[in-house]
Scaffold this motif. Structure first.
Motif, PDB file in Angstrom:
ATOM      1  N   GLN A 194       1.109  -1.332  -0.177  1.00 36.75           N
ATOM      2  CA  GLN A 194      -0.137   0.039  -0.055  1.00 36.75           C
ATOM      3  C   GLN A 194       1.061   1.309   0.057  1.00 36.75           C
ATOM      4  OE1 GLN A 194      -2.417   0.895   3.771  1.00 36.75           O
ATOM      5  NE2 GLN A 194      -4.015   0.753   2.252  1.00 36.75           N
ATOM      6  N   THR A 212       0.990   5.100   0.578  1.00 40.14           N
ATOM      7  CA  THR A 212      -0.032   6.184   1.248  1.00 40.14           C
ATOM      8  C   THR A 212       1.078   7.385   1.515  1.00 40.14           C
ATOM      9  OG1 THR A 212      -1.387   4.769   2.305  1.00 40.14           O
ATOM     10  CG2 THR A 212      -1.662   6.869   3.112  1.00 40.14           C
ATOM     11  N   GLU A 224      -1.427  -0.918  -3.879  1.00 41.24           N
ATOM     12  CA  GLU A 224      -2.789  -0.076  -3.604  1.00 41.24           C
ATOM     13  C   GLU A 224      -2.365   1.265  -3.038  1.00 41.24           C
ATOM     14  OE1 GLU A 224      -6.353  -0.304  -0.461  1.00 41.24           O
ATOM     15  OE2 GLU A 224      -5.314  -2.190  -0.757  1.00 41.24           O
ATOM     16  N   GLN A 255      -3.376   3.657  -9.310  1.00 39.31           N
ATOM     17  CA  GLN A 255      -3.344   2.261  -8.706  1.00 39.31           C
ATOM     18  C   GLN A 255      -2.846   1.160  -9.743  1.00 39.31           C
ATOM     19  OE1 GLN A 255      -6.537   1.211  -6.500  1.00 39.31           O
ATOM     20  NE2 GLN A 255      -6.010  -0.952  -6.199  1.00 39.31           N
ATOM     21  N   THR A 274      -3.334   4.822  -1.560  1.00 36.99           N
ATOM     22  CA  THR A 274      -4.446   5.395  -0.863  1.00 36.99           C
ATOM     23  C   THR A 274      -4.121   6.932  -0.311  1.00 36.99           C
ATOM     24  OG1 THR A 274      -3.815   4.483   1.341  1.00 36.99           O
ATOM     25  CG2 THR A 274      -5.181   3.215   0.183  1.00 36.99           C
ATOM     26  N   ASN A 275      -5.020   7.653   0.043  1.00 35.93           N
ATOM     27  CA  ASN A 275      -4.781   9.089   0.401  1.00 35.93           C
ATOM     28  C   ASN A 275      -5.190   8.939   1.928  1.00 35.93           C
ATOM     29  OD1 ASN A 275      -3.672   9.849  -1.904  1.00 35.93           O
ATOM     30  ND2 ASN A 275      -5.542  10.373  -2.829  1.00 35.93           N
ATOM     31  N   SER A 303      -9.007  10.067   2.166  1.00 40.13           N
ATOM     32  CA  SER A 303      -9.991   9.023   1.501  1.00 40.13           C
ATOM     33  C   SER A 303     -10.224   8.018   2.266  1.00 40.13           C
ATOM     34  CB  SER A 303      -9.428   8.568  -0.072  1.00 40.13           C
ATOM     35  OG  SER A 303      -8.502   7.716  -0.015  1.00 40.13           O
ATOM     36  N   LYS A 331      -9.090   4.620   4.656  1.00 38.95           N
ATOM     37  CA  LYS A 331      -8.242   3.101   4.522  1.00 38.95           C
ATOM     38  C   LYS A 331      -9.065   2.221   3.471  1.00 38.95           C
ATOM     39  CE  LYS A 331      -5.752  -0.295   6.886  1.00 38.95           C
ATOM     40  NZ  LYS A 331      -5.479  -0.898   8.400  1.00 38.95           N
ATOM     41  N   GLY A 357      -9.208   2.848   0.401  1.00 34.33           N
ATOM     42  CA  GLY A 357      -9.638   3.757  -1.021  1.00 34.33           C
ATOM     43  C   GLY A 357      -8.869   3.699  -2.005  1.00 34.33           C
ATOM     44  N   LYS A 358      -9.273   3.643  -3.174  1.00 31.92           N
ATOM     45  CA  LYS A 358      -8.320   3.642  -4.311  1.00 31.92           C
ATOM     46  C   LYS A 358      -8.235   5.089  -4.829  1.00 31.92           C
ATOM     47  CE  LYS A 358      -9.988  -0.934  -5.621  1.00 31.92           C
ATOM     48  NZ  LYS A 358     -10.384  -1.663  -6.683  1.00 31.92           N
TER      49      LYS A 358
END
Length: 166
Positions: free
Chosen positions: A124, A126, A149, A164, A151-152, A155, A157, A159-160
């Motif tokens: 992930q 972030t 994956e 991606q 995420t921001n 958005s 946990k 979230g796309k």
């Protein structure tokens, strides 16, 4: 000791202690410059082990998720990041602008203390931090690449986000 011979001019007016101190400072400065250079060529990695998994945190703030690749190799993870860098410079004499393209590439290998399969790995990205979680149930490696994956923090946990890869 050095009253005569070829080393006399070298140790002229200096004690051996002074010379050794100078040499030590020279070596320490060289090592510190090498460490700074090595840090620029690589990125910070931190690891954490829990009861369920082994986690790797990589600081890749200079890279976008699409610039990063993770491969499962020999009981470890090969993290690679590569991006094109364009620098624009202005010639002071002529006033013309010049662009230079360069490829910035870095990689790290993280050895894990157990066998695992590609399916046991989740990644992930972030806010510039790549988090890789490896489940500890072991197995045989099938596919050497790991999807990331994105995420921001805003958005939430799971979230796309943009970029991606699946």
């Amino acid at each position: 000791m050095f009253d005569k011979g070829p080393l006399m001019p070298f140790f002229n007016n200096r004690s051996m202690d002074d010379w050794l101190k100078s040499f030590e400072q020279f070596v320490n400065k060289g090592m510190s410059q090498f460490e700074q250079y090595a840090e620029q060529m690589s990125f910070e990695v931190d690891t954490e082990e829990t009861t369920e998994d082994y986690r790797v945190y990589a600081n890749l703030k200079e890279y976008n998720p699409e610039d990063i690749q993770i491969e499962v190799l020999n009981q470890g993870l090969q993290i690679k990041a590569q991006r094109e860098e364009i620098r624009t410079m202005k010639n002071k004499r002529t006033g013309h602008f010049q662009e230079r393209k360069a490829m910035k590439r870095t990689e790290r290998f993280v050895q894990l203390p157990f066998m695992f399969r590609n399916e046991d790995v989740k990644a992930q990205y972030t806010n510039g931090i790549l988090t890789i979680a490896v489940n500890k149930n072991g197995g045989e490696v099938v596919n050497p690449t790991v999807p990331i994956e994105v995420t921001n923090e805003n958005s939430g946990k799971g979230g796309k986000g943009k970029g991606q890869r699946e």
